[in-house]
Design an enzyme around this catalytic site. Structure first.
Site, PDB file in Angstrom:
ATOM      1  N   TYR A  36      -4.530   7.808  -4.310  1.00 17.86           N
ATOM      2  CA  TYR A  36      -4.249   7.519  -3.412  1.00 17.86           C
ATOM      3  C   TYR A  36      -5.738   6.596  -2.863  1.00 17.86           C
ATOM      4  O   TYR A  36      -5.985   5.382  -1.992  1.00 17.86           O
ATOM      5  CB  TYR A  36      -4.187   8.440  -2.180  1.00 17.86           C
ATOM      6  CG  TYR A  36      -3.970   7.842  -0.367  1.00 17.86           C
ATOM      7  CD1 TYR A  36      -2.907   6.933   0.262  1.00 17.86           C
ATOM      8  CD2 TYR A  36      -5.060   8.016   0.234  1.00 17.86           C
ATOM      9  CE1 TYR A  36      -2.859   6.717   0.846  1.00 17.86           C
ATOM     10  CE2 TYR A  36      -4.730   7.488   1.736  1.00 17.86           C
ATOM     11  CZ  TYR A  36      -3.656   7.787   2.465  1.00 17.86           C
ATOM     12  OH  TYR A  36      -3.012   6.979   3.636  1.00 17.86           O
ATOM     13  N   LYS A  38      -6.040   1.999  -2.275  1.00 15.29           N
ATOM     14  CA  LYS A  38      -5.911   1.986  -0.800  1.00 15.29           C
ATOM     15  C   LYS A  38      -7.763   0.972  -1.377  1.00 15.29           C
ATOM     16  O   LYS A  38      -7.751  -0.198  -0.227  1.00 15.29           O
ATOM     17  CB  LYS A  38      -6.370   3.152   0.081  1.00 15.29           C
ATOM     18  CG  LYS A  38      -4.928   3.417   0.836  1.00 15.29           C
ATOM     19  CD  LYS A  38      -4.100   2.417   1.101  1.00 15.29           C
ATOM     20  CE  LYS A  38      -2.867   3.555   1.874  1.00 15.29           C
ATOM     21  NZ  LYS A  38      -1.947   2.208   2.554  1.00 15.29           N
TER      22      LYS A  38
HETATM   23  N1  LIG Z   1      -0.198   8.226   9.430  1.00 10.48           N
HETATM   24  C1  LIG Z   1      -1.708   8.185   9.546  1.00 10.48           C
HETATM   25  O1  LIG Z   1      -1.956   9.652   9.733  1.00 10.48           O
HETATM   26  C2  LIG Z   1      -2.256   7.103   8.403  1.00 10.48           C
HETATM   27  C3  LIG Z   1      -3.669   7.572   8.458  1.00 10.48           C
HETATM   28  C4  LIG Z   1      -4.386   6.161   7.817  1.00 10.48           C
HETATM   29  C5  LIG Z   1      -3.622   5.334   7.066  1.00 10.48           C
HETATM   30  N2  LIG Z   1      -2.100   5.344   6.928  1.00 10.48           N
HETATM   31  C6  LIG Z   1      -1.988   4.246   6.172  1.00 10.48           C
HETATM   32  O2  LIG Z   1      -0.728   3.662   7.176  1.00 10.48           O
HETATM   33  C7  LIG Z   1       0.516   3.051   6.786  1.00 10.48           C
HETATM   34  C8  LIG Z   1       1.780   3.996   7.296  1.00 10.48           C
HETATM   35  O3  LIG Z   1       1.427   5.288   7.455  1.00 10.48           O
HETATM   36  P1  LIG Z   1       3.195   5.801   8.463  1.00 10.48           P
HETATM   37  O4  LIG Z   1       1.687   7.131   7.653  1.00 10.48           O
HETATM   38  O5  LIG Z   1       2.919   5.288   9.046  1.00 10.48           O
HETATM   39  O6  LIG Z   1       3.682   5.587   7.118  1.00 10.48           O
HETATM   40  P2  LIG Z   1       4.634   5.993   6.650  1.00 10.48           P
HETATM   41  O7  LIG Z   1       5.547   7.108   7.932  1.00 10.48           O
HETATM   42  O8  LIG Z   1       5.118   7.196   5.350  1.00 10.48           O
HETATM   43  O9  LIG Z   1       6.032   5.391   6.232  1.00 10.48           O
HETATM   44  C9  LIG Z   1       6.168   4.402   5.215  1.00 10.48           C
HETATM   45  C10 LIG Z   1       7.236   3.444   5.041  1.00 10.48           C
HETATM   46  O10 LIG Z   1       6.716   2.639   3.467  1.00 10.48           O
HETATM   47  C11 LIG Z   1       8.163   2.915   3.108  1.00 10.48           C
HETATM   48  N3  LIG Z   1       8.131   3.173   1.292  1.00 10.48           N
HETATM   49  C12 LIG Z   1       7.564   4.168   0.970  1.00 10.48           C
HETATM   50  N4  LIG Z   1       7.181   3.609  -0.439  1.00 10.48           N
HETATM   51  C13 LIG Z   1       8.208   2.822  -0.832  1.00 10.48           C
HETATM   52  C14 LIG Z   1       8.492   1.509  -1.815  1.00 10.48           C
HETATM   53  N5  LIG Z   1       7.878   2.203  -2.737  1.00 10.48           N
HETATM   54  N6  LIG Z   1       9.027   0.782  -1.081  1.00 10.48           N
HETATM   55  C15 LIG Z   1       9.532   0.288  -0.556  1.00 10.48           C
HETATM   56  N7  LIG Z   1       9.590   0.819   0.848  1.00 10.48           N
HETATM   57  C16 LIG Z   1       8.449   1.889   0.808  1.00 10.48           C
HETATM   58  C17 LIG Z   1       8.921   4.283   3.971  1.00 10.48           C
HETATM   59  O11 LIG Z   1      10.629   4.185   3.872  1.00 10.48           O
HETATM   60  P3  LIG Z   1      11.185   5.392   2.726  1.00 10.48           P
HETATM   61  O12 LIG Z   1      10.870   6.225   2.749  1.00 10.48           O
HETATM   62  O13 LIG Z   1      12.793   4.987   2.879  1.00 10.48           O
HETATM   63  O14 LIG Z   1      10.811   4.300   1.889  1.00 10.48           O
HETATM   64  C18 LIG Z   1       8.102   3.680   5.540  1.00 10.48           C
HETATM   65  O15 LIG Z   1       9.064   3.168   5.911  1.00 10.48           O
HETATM   66  C19 LIG Z   1       0.394   3.865   5.058  1.00 10.48           C
HETATM   67  O16 LIG Z   1       0.226   2.376   4.001  1.00 10.48           O
HETATM   68  C20 LIG Z   1      -0.746   4.758   5.019  1.00 10.48           C
HETATM   69  O17 LIG Z   1      -1.193   5.069   3.719  1.00 10.48           O
HETATM   70  C21 LIG Z   1      -1.560   6.286   7.239  1.00 10.48           C
END
Ligand SMILES: NC(=O)c1ccc[n+]([C@@H]2O[C@H](COP(=O)([O-])OP(=O)(O)OC[C@H]3O[C@@H](n4cnc5c(N)ncnc54)[C@H](OP(=O)(O)O)[C@@H]3O)[C@@H](O)[C@H]2O)c1
Length: 248
Positions: A138, A142
């Site tokens: 990860y 990133k």
């Molecule tokens: N959440 C946090 O607090 C946080 C903090 C820092 C950074 N981030 C970054 O922000 C971004 C969004 O985070 P989040 O927590 O909102 O993400 P999330 O809820 O895990 O959503 C990820 C999305 O990507 C899709 N996805 C995952 N793998 C895929 C693949 N191989 N092909 C196509 N679609 C795929 C998922 O749908 P499916 O599962 O149906 O594929 C879902 O729509 C991420 O990149 C994460 O690293 C998040």
């Protein structure tokens, strides 16, 4: 006739991607969303959004799904939210889902970006640190995404495509709202450690992405905006002093 901006939101079914899809559909834009699974349950489909299913870690699937999305018209805004959420080897999984998938989607769109097009890749502020609980893959994937943003910013500039990144810290999303709001200790911890005194939200991240895709940022490319309420500005030793030495 004004052409509606068409956005492809990769990973727009959950979390911050869903928040952005909701915001943009209300603004009357054309939205296509790609994810592995269809939206369901509490996070059901948003009216007006076109959903496509594909695992973007599979390069053959990328060409096919991008071809189908392009049948709806050229892409003006392309935003990447996906991260590895699969089973198995997290090193290969993170590199495939974050780096190879992003590269393959951009290349598959090729010259079929619309006018004043913008790409935004969602990274994380932890590339500057080492975060317990997050894998090596990860961190590395990133960090690589930040380089990918800069590379494409230069190579796609001649086509009028701007490319930027955002690096959030932990944010509250629809799925985790209850959890974060229900835990007073956690809220108190964020109040003490984040200069702005609270955790950020998926909607606030969506606002920054909208800015990076909009005309107000027309002269910005290859940049990465940290969206963390100032958290990463505080020197770690300050926390150590404050908590371990019990000072204010
Ligand atoms: N959440 C946090 O607090 C946080 C903090 C820092 C950074 N981030 C970054 O922000 C971004 C969004 O985070 P989040 O927590 O909102 O993400 P999330 O809820 O895990 O959503 C990820 C999305 O990507 C899709 N996805 C995952 N793998 C895929 C693949 N191989 N092909 C196509 N679609 C795929 C998922 O749908 P499916 O599962 O149906 O594929 C879902 O729509 C991420 O990149 C994460 O690293 C998040």
């Amino acid at each position: 006739m004004t052409v509606k901006r068409h956005a492809l939101i990769v990973g727009g079914t959950k979390g911050a991607g869903r928040a952005l899809a909701g915001k943009w559909i209300k603004e009357g834009r054309e939205i296509s969303v790609v994810s592995r699974t269809a939206p369901s349950g509490k996070l059901g489909p948003l009216a007006g959004v076109h959903y496509f299913q594909a695992d973007l870690s599979d390069s053959k699937a990328v060409k096919k799904v991008v071809g189908n999305v392009l049948k709806r018209g050229p892409i003006h805004d392309l935003v990447f939210f996906q991260r590895f959420r699969g089973e198995g080897d997290s090193w290969a999984g993170e590199l495939d889902a974050t780096l190879t998938a992003t590269k393959n989607v951009i290349d598959a769109v090729g010259t079929r970006f619309g006018e004043a097009a913008a790409i935004v890749a969602v990274g994380t502020v932890i590339t500057r640190f080492v975060a317990e609980g997050s894998s090596l893959g990860y961190h590395v994937a990133k960090a690589g995404l930040e380089a990918l943003v800069r590379y494409y910013a230069v190579s796609l500039a001649k086509n009028g495509v701007r490319v930027n990144g955002v690096s959030p810290s932990t944010f509250e999303k629809e799925e985790s709202r209850e959890f974060f709001r229900g835990d007073v200790n956690l809220a108190e911890m964020y109040r003490k450690v984040i200069p702005l005194g609270r955790i950020g939200t998926a909607d606030e991240l969506a606002d920054v992405i909208s800015f990076l895709c909009g005309p107000q940022s027309s002269y910005i490319t290859g940049q990465n905006i940290v969206v963390d309420g100032g958290f990463s500005l505080v020197w770690q030793e300050s926390f150590a002093r404050r908590f371990l030495l019990k000072k204010k």
